[in-house]
Design a protein around this motif. Structure first.
Motif, PDB file in Angstrom:
ATOM      1  N   CYS A   1      41.365  31.499  15.899  1.00 58.05           N
ATOM      2  CA  CYS A   1      40.849  32.601  15.132  1.00 58.05           C
ATOM      3  C   CYS A   1      41.502  33.771  15.241  1.00 58.05           C
ATOM      4  O   CYS A   1      41.107  34.698  15.037  1.00 58.05           O
ATOM      5  CB  CYS A   1      39.412  32.481  15.126  1.00 58.05           C
ATOM      6  SG  CYS A   1      38.831  31.114  14.178  1.00 58.05           S
ATOM      7  N   ASN A   2      42.442  33.945  16.186  1.00 55.09           N
ATOM      8  CA  ASN A   2      43.185  35.070  16.859  1.00 55.09           C
ATOM      9  C   ASN A   2      42.230  36.378  17.304  1.00 55.09           C
ATOM     10  O   ASN A   2      42.298  37.519  17.238  1.00 55.09           O
ATOM     11  CB  ASN A   2      43.844  35.697  15.419  1.00 55.09           C
ATOM     12  CG  ASN A   2      45.173  34.738  14.940  1.00 55.09           C
ATOM     13  OD1 ASN A   2      45.556  34.071  15.812  1.00 55.09           O
ATOM     14  ND2 ASN A   2      45.553  35.089  14.155  1.00 55.09           N
ATOM     15  N   SER A   3      41.166  35.979  17.947  1.00 52.69           N
ATOM     16  CA  SER A   3      40.154  36.925  18.428  1.00 52.69           C
ATOM     17  C   SER A   3      39.844  36.430  20.107  1.00 52.69           C
ATOM     18  O   SER A   3      38.863  36.979  20.578  1.00 52.69           O
ATOM     19  CB  SER A   3      38.581  36.735  17.742  1.00 52.69           C
ATOM     20  OG  SER A   3      38.328  35.379  17.985  1.00 52.69           O
ATOM     21  N   LEU A   4      40.932  36.067  20.690  1.00 52.86           N
ATOM     22  CA  LEU A   4      40.784  35.727  22.372  1.00 52.86           C
ATOM     23  C   LEU A   4      40.726  37.045  22.959  1.00 52.86           C
ATOM     24  O   LEU A   4      41.553  37.857  22.623  1.00 52.86           O
ATOM     25  CB  LEU A   4      41.971  34.858  22.720  1.00 52.86           C
ATOM     26  CG  LEU A   4      41.939  34.439  23.969  1.00 52.86           C
ATOM     27  CD1 LEU A   4      40.878  33.119  23.837  1.00 52.86           C
ATOM     28  CD2 LEU A   4      43.117  33.371  24.103  1.00 52.86           C
ATOM     29  N   ASP A   5      40.085  37.374  23.862  1.00 52.84           N
ATOM     30  CA  ASP A   5      39.829  38.506  24.646  1.00 52.84           C
ATOM     31  C   ASP A   5      40.630  38.514  25.750  1.00 52.84           C
ATOM     32  O   ASP A   5      40.322  37.627  26.663  1.00 52.84           O
ATOM     33  CB  ASP A   5      38.311  38.678  24.787  1.00 52.84           C
ATOM     34  CG  ASP A   5      38.156  40.165  25.950  1.00 52.84           C
ATOM     35  OD1 ASP A   5      39.050  40.521  26.200  1.00 52.84           O
ATOM     36  OD2 ASP A   5      36.981  40.411  26.191  1.00 52.84           O
TER      37      ASP A   5
END
Length: 182
Positions: free
Chosen positions: A55-59
């Motif tokens: 979801c392109n939200s990797l920290d």
């Protein structure tokens, strides 16, 4: 689990929409299924990393490895967790970005004509019974929708990207999977 043909979603599984998908090319039949494996962080299970990656939200600060992969734009149609729970990221009628540079049955652009299923796992650990059960049920649903996906058209990521990928790896029991998917 049951497929809703209009939406391309499997009822009874959690849907988490990934932006890493697009329309399949017009007139391209879906005729292969690709099995992958993934763990994030590498070798760890159960965390939010896979869903965040898709979801392109990797920290990038959550784990050092995430800095290496934070710019990837990848997804799969499905993820099967270690406990057998299924998450869907991309409707079946859309193209998930799972195969990367690959080649299958004389064709490139494997994402165009395939369904991608990720198993939460690694090359060096056996997969769980619950995963094989969910994978067999999910494969049956997919094959009913896309009958051209025959037993001979079930591939591992390593089969379509040799030298670049090895998943689902040597611990994946193909005989067990094929028997359950017959």
């Amino acid at each position: 689990m049951k497929l809703d043909p209009a939406s391309g979603l499997v009822r009874g599984v959690r849907f988490v929409a990934s932006p890493n998908c697009d329309a399949r090319p017009d007139g391209t039949p879906v005729d292969i299924l690709v099995i992958h494996s993934i763990s994030l962080p590498p070798g760890e299970f159960g965390g939010p990393g896979i869903e965040q990656l898709f979801c392109n939200s990797l920290d990038p600060d959550a784990h050092p490895y995430y800095r290496e992969i934070m710019d990837l734009t990848v997804s799969a149609h499905f993820l099967i967790r270690r406990n057998g729970k299924v998450v869907q990221f991309v409707p079946l009628h859309q193209r998930a970005w799972h195969a990367g540079q690959s080649f299958c049955e004389g064709r490139t652009r494997v994402n165009d004509f395939s369904v991608g299923i990720e198993l939460e796992g690694t090359d060096d650990l056996p997969f769980e019974d619950a995963q094989y059960d969910s994978l067999a049920r999910l494969t049956a649903i997919i094959r009913r929708r896309y009958p051209a996906i025959t037993r001979e058209r079930l591939y591992g990521h390593g089969d379509i990207a040799p030298g670049r990928k090895t998943d689902p790896g040597p611990m994946f029991d193909w005989k067990r999977y094929l028997k359950a998917s017959s």
